[in-house]
Scaffold this active site. Structure first.
Site, mmCIF file in Angstrom:
data_model
loop_
_atom_site.group_PDB
_atom_site.id
_atom_site.type_symbol
_atom_site.label_atom_id
_atom_site.label_comp_id
_atom_site.label_asym_id
_atom_site.label_seq_id
_atom_site.Cartn_x
_atom_site.Cartn_y
_atom_site.Cartn_z
ATOM 1 N N GLY A 46 0.859 -1.096 -0.178
ATOM 2 C CA GLY A 46 0.066 0.044 0.003
ATOM 3 C C GLY A 46 0.869 1.181 0.024
ATOM 4 O O GLY A 46 1.947 1.382 0.464
ATOM 5 N N GLN A 51 3.128 9.667 1.144
ATOM 6 C CA GLN A 51 4.241 9.279 1.295
ATOM 7 C C GLN A 51 5.329 9.604 0.218
ATOM 8 O O GLN A 51 6.615 9.632 0.389
ATOM 9 C CB GLN A 51 4.403 7.758 1.576
ATOM 10 C CG GLN A 51 3.578 7.464 2.751
ATOM 11 C CD GLN A 51 3.395 5.729 2.576
ATOM 12 O OE1 GLN A 51 2.156 5.410 2.101
ATOM 13 N NE2 GLN A 51 4.217 5.263 3.286
ATOM 14 N N CYS A 91 5.422 -0.161 7.494
ATOM 15 C CA CYS A 91 5.268 0.999 6.619
ATOM 16 C C CYS A 91 6.416 1.446 5.862
ATOM 17 O O CYS A 91 7.579 1.415 6.460
ATOM 18 C CB CYS A 91 4.691 2.231 7.613
ATOM 19 S SG CYS A 91 4.360 3.604 6.770
ATOM 20 N N LEU A 92 6.274 1.658 4.617
ATOM 21 C CA LEU A 92 7.486 2.013 3.834
ATOM 22 C C LEU A 92 8.031 3.422 4.284
ATOM 23 O O LEU A 92 9.188 3.642 4.170
ATOM 24 C CB LEU A 92 6.930 2.433 2.551
ATOM 25 C CG LEU A 92 6.564 0.717 1.624
ATOM 26 C CD1 LEU A 92 5.924 1.161 0.265
ATOM 27 C CD2 LEU A 92 7.547 -0.245 1.719
ATOM 28 N N HIS A 133 -4.536 2.020 7.336
ATOM 29 C CA HIS A 133 -3.286 2.647 7.616
ATOM 30 C C HIS A 133 -3.247 3.790 6.444
ATOM 31 O O HIS A 133 -2.625 4.814 6.857
ATOM 32 C CB HIS A 133 -2.443 1.251 7.426
ATOM 33 C CG HIS A 133 -0.862 1.634 7.176
ATOM 34 N ND1 HIS A 133 -0.228 1.165 8.191
ATOM 35 C CD2 HIS A 133 -0.126 2.323 6.482
ATOM 36 C CE1 HIS A 133 1.109 1.701 7.868
ATOM 37 N NE2 HIS A 133 1.122 2.282 6.764
ATOM 38 N N GLU A 134 -3.453 3.463 5.193
ATOM 39 C CA GLU A 134 -3.265 4.433 4.126
ATOM 40 C C GLU A 134 -3.892 5.487 4.683
ATOM 41 O O GLU A 134 -3.547 6.806 4.163
ATOM 42 C CB GLU A 134 -3.439 3.920 2.797
ATOM 43 C CG GLU A 134 -2.662 2.560 2.375
ATOM 44 C CD GLU A 134 -1.024 2.648 2.651
ATOM 45 O OE1 GLU A 134 -0.556 3.722 2.750
ATOM 46 O OE2 GLU A 134 -0.665 1.625 2.875
ATOM 47 N N HIS A 137 -2.165 8.031 6.672
ATOM 48 C CA HIS A 137 -1.225 8.980 5.952
ATOM 49 C C HIS A 137 -2.004 10.170 5.484
ATOM 50 O O HIS A 137 -1.171 11.196 5.368
ATOM 51 C CB HIS A 137 -0.635 7.984 5.011
ATOM 52 C CG HIS A 137 0.288 7.219 5.176
ATOM 53 N ND1 HIS A 137 1.531 7.609 5.891
ATOM 54 C CD2 HIS A 137 0.707 5.860 5.171
ATOM 55 C CE1 HIS A 137 2.218 6.420 6.163
ATOM 56 N NE2 HIS A 137 1.665 5.446 5.563
HETATM 57 NI NI NI Z 1 2.500 3.302 5.712
#
Ligand code: NI
Length: 180
Positions: A46, A51, A91-92, A133-134, A137
């Site tokens: 995701g 991000q 998370c990236l 989660h996204e 962000h």
């Molecule tokens: Ni994330």
């Protein structure tokens, strides 16, 4: 298509609250392709526009093993939540860190697709967790915000150290679970 740099915690730009997408054109579709390419390359399941330092309410997800279930959510809103799902999340933007976060098990979401069409869907499982989660962000929130300040301090130290090490070894990335 383009691979985009992913912002890393504690970069203050990750705290930006994204604005609604209002124009559904070819440029938006290119942005969506760039998000997918960046997410698959990371690799992750995701990625929210926040991000990659685009502050629009746009996110992409693919929880499949074969990278063939592309999901795009634009201007998403959660209409209802049910049940509890607590799993380990990564998370990236917080690479190499995993911890448990409380999430709803099922959510009903209203969103627009790449053409601007409004849709409503019930989602559950990994897709529901990833969506929540996204969506965080897009509001400038990270999964580490659910953890204690002590844990966040440890995470910031660990990421600093990893960044210093990475400077010397460019291919040292590794992960043990999917990152969102
Ligand atoms: Ni994330």
């Amino acid at each position: 298509m383009a691979l985009l740099p992913i912002l890393e915690y504690p970069d203050p730009r990750l705290r930006t609250k994204a604005l609604p997408v209002t124009v559904f054109d070819a440029a938006l579709k290119r942005r969506i392709d760039d998000l997918f390419e960046t997410m698959y390359a990371a690799p992750g399941i995701g990625l929210a526009a926040t991000q990659v330092d685009w502050h629009q309410r746009l996110l992409v997800i693919d929880v499949s093993k074969d990278e063939n279930e592309r999901e795009v959510f634009i201007n998403p809103e959660i209409l209802s939540r049910e049940g509890q799902a607590a799993g380990e999340e990564g998370c990236l933007s917080v690479p190499g860190i995993y911890d448990e976060v409380p999430r709803a098990e099922r959510v009903r979401v209203r969103f627009q697709n790449a053409d601007g069409t409004v849709q409503e869907r019930d989602v559950d499982g990994m897709l529901a967790v990833c969506l929540q989660h996204e969506m965080d962000h897009l509001d400038g929130k990270l999964f580490v915000d659910y953890l204690s300040e002590l844990k966040r301090q440890r995470i910031r130290k660990k990421l600093d150290k990893a960044r210093r090490e990475r400077a010397g070894r460019p291919d040292a990335a590794s992960s043990r679970a999917p990152s969102l």
